[in-house]
Write a protein that holds these residues in place. Structure first.
Motif, PDB file in Angstrom:
ATOM      1  N   ASP A 112       2.899   0.442  -4.845  1.00 30.42           N
ATOM      2  CA  ASP A 112       1.919  -0.631  -4.979  1.00 30.42           C
ATOM      3  C   ASP A 112       0.683  -0.411  -4.122  1.00 30.42           C
ATOM      4  O   ASP A 112      -0.226  -1.253  -4.093  1.00 30.42           O
ATOM      5  N   ARG A 114       0.324  -0.494  -0.971  1.00 30.05           N
ATOM      6  CA  ARG A 114       0.222  -1.328   0.234  1.00 30.05           C
ATOM      7  C   ARG A 114       0.557  -0.573   1.502  1.00 30.05           C
ATOM      8  O   ARG A 114       0.050  -0.894   2.581  1.00 30.05           O
ATOM      9  N   TYR A 115       1.437   0.432   1.411  1.00 23.50           N
ATOM     10  CA  TYR A 115       1.920   1.098   2.602  1.00 23.50           C
ATOM     11  C   TYR A 115       1.664   2.603   2.530  1.00 23.50           C
ATOM     12  O   TYR A 115       1.896   3.237   1.502  1.00 23.50           O
ATOM     13  N   THR A 130      -0.346  -0.246   6.929  1.00 28.28           N
ATOM     14  CA  THR A 130      -0.486  -1.219   5.855  1.00 28.28           C
ATOM     15  C   THR A 130      -1.945  -1.300   5.431  1.00 28.28           C
ATOM     16  O   THR A 130      -2.840  -1.392   6.277  1.00 28.28           O
ATOM     17  N   SER A 132      -4.673  -3.551   3.673  1.00 30.08           N
ATOM     18  CA  SER A 132      -4.935  -4.922   3.256  1.00 30.08           C
ATOM     19  C   SER A 132      -5.481  -4.961   1.837  1.00 30.08           C
ATOM     20  O   SER A 132      -5.256  -5.928   1.102  1.00 30.08           O
ATOM     21  N   THR A 133      -6.191  -3.912   1.443  1.00 32.20           N
ATOM     22  CA  THR A 133      -6.585  -3.717   0.051  1.00 32.20           C
ATOM     23  C   THR A 133      -5.810  -2.520  -0.470  1.00 32.20           C
ATOM     24  O   THR A 133      -5.983  -1.416   0.040  1.00 32.20           O
ATOM     25  N   PRO A 134      -4.929  -2.707  -1.449  1.00 31.12           N
ATOM     26  CA  PRO A 134      -4.073  -1.602  -1.903  1.00 31.12           C
ATOM     27  C   PRO A 134      -4.863  -0.334  -2.229  1.00 31.12           C
ATOM     28  O   PRO A 134      -5.947  -0.401  -2.820  1.00 31.12           O
ATOM     29  N   TYR A 135      -4.323   0.784  -1.806  1.00 26.38           N
ATOM     30  CA  TYR A 135      -4.844   2.132  -2.064  1.00 26.38           C
ATOM     31  C   TYR A 135      -6.128   2.461  -1.311  1.00 26.38           C
ATOM     32  O   TYR A 135      -6.672   3.552  -1.470  1.00 26.38           O
ATOM     33  N   TYR A 144       3.877  -2.598   9.923  1.00 29.19           N
ATOM     34  CA  TYR A 144       4.169  -3.598   8.902  1.00 29.19           C
ATOM     35  C   TYR A 144       3.981  -4.984   9.502  1.00 29.19           C
ATOM     36  O   TYR A 144       4.784  -5.433  10.321  1.00 29.19           O
ATOM     37  N   ASN A 145       2.891  -5.642   9.168  1.00 27.50           N
ATOM     38  CA  ASN A 145       2.600  -6.985   9.659  1.00 27.50           C
ATOM     39  C   ASN A 145       2.620  -7.048  11.186  1.00 27.50           C
ATOM     40  O   ASN A 145       3.063  -8.038  11.771  1.00 27.50           O
TER      41      ASN A 145
END
Length: 573
Positions: A112, A114-115, A130, A132-135, A144-145
């Protein structure tokens, strides 16, 4: 929206392929032979024009490509034709990470977007980031958070010697004490327990009354705050006319009580939530002292109950309990500091705590290195549970340039063994020189290969795609010492069905394939199937490093570290 499927079949004899395609032209392929010889030996190639390229990764949809190069950098590219490396264009996005990874060898991205995951020479564990905007690599933050309150010295009243901190008012307030200015710094949090949302309210100075404040604890209604004064071994009690606020109204000294009879160098303090017990940590005896309060929250009514000695690895700091009193953590301070977790068979009774059931060392050299200025803890001072025990916040007071508080999520409340710190912690039972990291299709399995030992280590993840020392179970390892040359294991990849493992041998310029008897399980029987040599010519590359398969299996990619190119091989029909 669903799309009708179209069937296909190709090839001859044992080299047959079958699969389906949808109207978006996404292909799912079954390779009946599962051999390297089913891929073309005439390779497409793309030159990045960069030196020291180590690894690349293409996203599940084939539209983004990420390149790890020159140790510390990742670049982002767009493929105008999915999975076709010859259509790559640079997005003008380059990420330089501050984790001093001079050999950033492995890179991976969750489906996805995200990571992101990296691993390399300088660390004994992969790291997680992580987006905040995918890719989008421009939006990457570590972990992670994970939350960070950085450079406290500049944000508050410029206290050069931080000692302890505490949350209050249901997480809407943060209080920090220090012996540099002998005060309480108060911050408001716009999001409860989120230290990144802090704003400075002001301070309350103890003046000459308390000259070395080292511990802080609040009464649950915010009308009383208790301070440990190390200079005279006493606990001081203050009243606040405005609950939870030391910057407005009246803050008055109520009383003080000496605890020198139990320890001549007291540090941390906390109370049972109903105020009937008080606990003091002591550096002189490396101990925890327990007191009963005849009148709740009245320290003048204290009665010494018992002491528990030998509780830390030296320099005990603050103490904290789970809400039900059955778990206790104790911080050890300094550059060798750690957090020990104890289980109490009788709630709130420290005599029922045996040896630590878990110890978390945020400064283990096998997991992080001291030159990490952001989330790395150099000199641990204090650790505090957050909302409902689902977070743990750590203070670093190593210097005014790097003083910080870092908040890590926990998978289980008040259990630091479930810490989600963005580290796989593979050095505990795994790679000390990780060169690649891969996952199974649903992110419940993680694999890390070691280029020196030539082992592949396998882990099960409780929360898919999240690497954290408290989120993994070590499954076992696969030894490739008889098949891969010394220091040659630089990349691994699975077929879409998980029953074939592809391996790159950097030193022998070879790509190998293995049959995996139980898909995606390297602890099952794994058998060498085939190996091919990448020709050493001007067209190809003498140093094969990373290897990667498209999610459909129709493309096999490998990186050439000599020519700094990426090559792709097509599945032959």
């Amino acid at each position: 929206m669903s799309y009708p499927r179209r069937g296909l079949i190709g090839g001859t004899g044992s080299n047959t392929q079958s699969g389906v395609a949808d109207n978006q032209d996404y292909l799912s392929i079954t390779n009946n032979s599962k051999k390297l010889s089913n891929y073309s030996t005439v390779y497409n190639q793309y030159s990045f024009g960069l030196a020291s390229t180590y690894n690349s990764f293409i996203t599940k949809d084939g539209r983004k490509l990420y390149l790890a190069y020159s140790g510390d950098y990742i670049r982002q590219y767009t493929l105008s034709t999915p999975f076709d490396i010859t259509t790559a264009t640079y997005d003008s996005k380059q990420w330089y990470h501050v984790f001093a990874e001079s050999g950033n060898i492995g890179i991976n991205v969750s489906p996805d977007g995200r990571y992101f995951y990296i691993c390399g020479f300088d660390r004994d564990t992969p790291l997680m980031f992580t987006a905040s905007t995918p890719y989008d690599i421009d939006t990457l933050t570590y972990g992670y958070n994970i939350k960070l309150f950085d450079n406290i010295f500049s944000a508050g009243s410029a206290d050069s010697t931080l000692q302890a901190f505490e949350f209050g008012d249901s997480g809407n307030k943060l209080y920090i004490i220090g012996s540099g200015d002998d005060n309480i710094q108060q911050f408001s949090l716009s999001t409860p327990y989120d230290i990144e949302t802090q704003s400075y309210d002001g301070q309350y100075s103890f003046g000459a009354t308390i000259t070395v404040p080292v511990g802080i604890s609040w009464k649950p209604d915010g009308t009383r705050v208790f301070i440990m004064n190390n200079s005279n071994d006493s606990v001081y009690e203050y009243s606040c006319s405005n609950a939870w606020d030391v910057t407005t109204g009246t803050v008055s000294l109520v009383q003080s009580e000496s605890v020198a009879a139990q320890d001549s160098n007291p540090v941390g303090l906390t109370f049972k939530p109903d105020g009937t017990k008080m606990y003091i940590t002591g550096d002189s005896g490396n101990e925890i002292n327990e007191y009963d309060l005849g009148t709740a929250w009245d320290i003048s009514t204290k009665t010494f109950v018992q002491v528990k000695t030998g509780v830390s690895n030296g320099q005990p700091g603050n103490i904290a309990f789970s809400s039900d009193g059955t778990k206790m953590i104790l911080t050890s301070r300094g550059t060798t500091g750690r957090i020990d977790q104890f289980e109490l068979s009788t709630a709130w009774d420290i005599s029922t705590a045996g040896s630590p059931t878990f110890a978390y060392d945020p400064n283990a050299t096998t997991k992080t290195i001291s030159s990490n200025p952001r989330a790395h803890i150099t000199a641990l001072e204090c650790a505090v549970f957050g909302n409902d025990g689902m977070t743990i916040s750590l203070m670093d007071n190593y210097s005014t340039a790097t003083d910080k508080i870092v908040t890590y999520p926990l998978a289980s409340a008040y259990d630091i063994s479930t810490i989600l710190n963005g580290l796989l912690g593979s050095s505990d039972n795994g790679a000390t020189s990780p060169s690649d990291i891969k996952f199974n299709l649903d992110g419940t399995k993680c694999y890390v290969c070691d280029y020196i030992t030539r082992f592949v280590y396998q882990y099960s993840l409780t929360i898919p795609w999240i690497i954290g020392e408290g989120n993994k179970t070590y499954d076992g390892s696969l030894s490739l010492t008889t098949d891969v040359s010394s220091t040659g294991l630089y990349g691994i990849a699975f077929s879409p069905t998980g029953d074939t493992l592809f391996v790159s041998d950097r030193n022998e310029d070879e790509i190998l394939s293995f049959t995996v008897s139980i898909p995606f399980d390297l602890t099952s029987t794994v058998t060498l199937d085939e190996k091919i040599n990448v020709p050493v010519t001007a067209y190809y590359d003498a140093t094969v490093s990373s290897i990667y398969l498209s999610n459909t299996g129709h493309k096999l990619y490998f990186m050439g570290n000599t020519s700094n190119k990426i090559f792709s091989a097509d599945l032959i029909f």
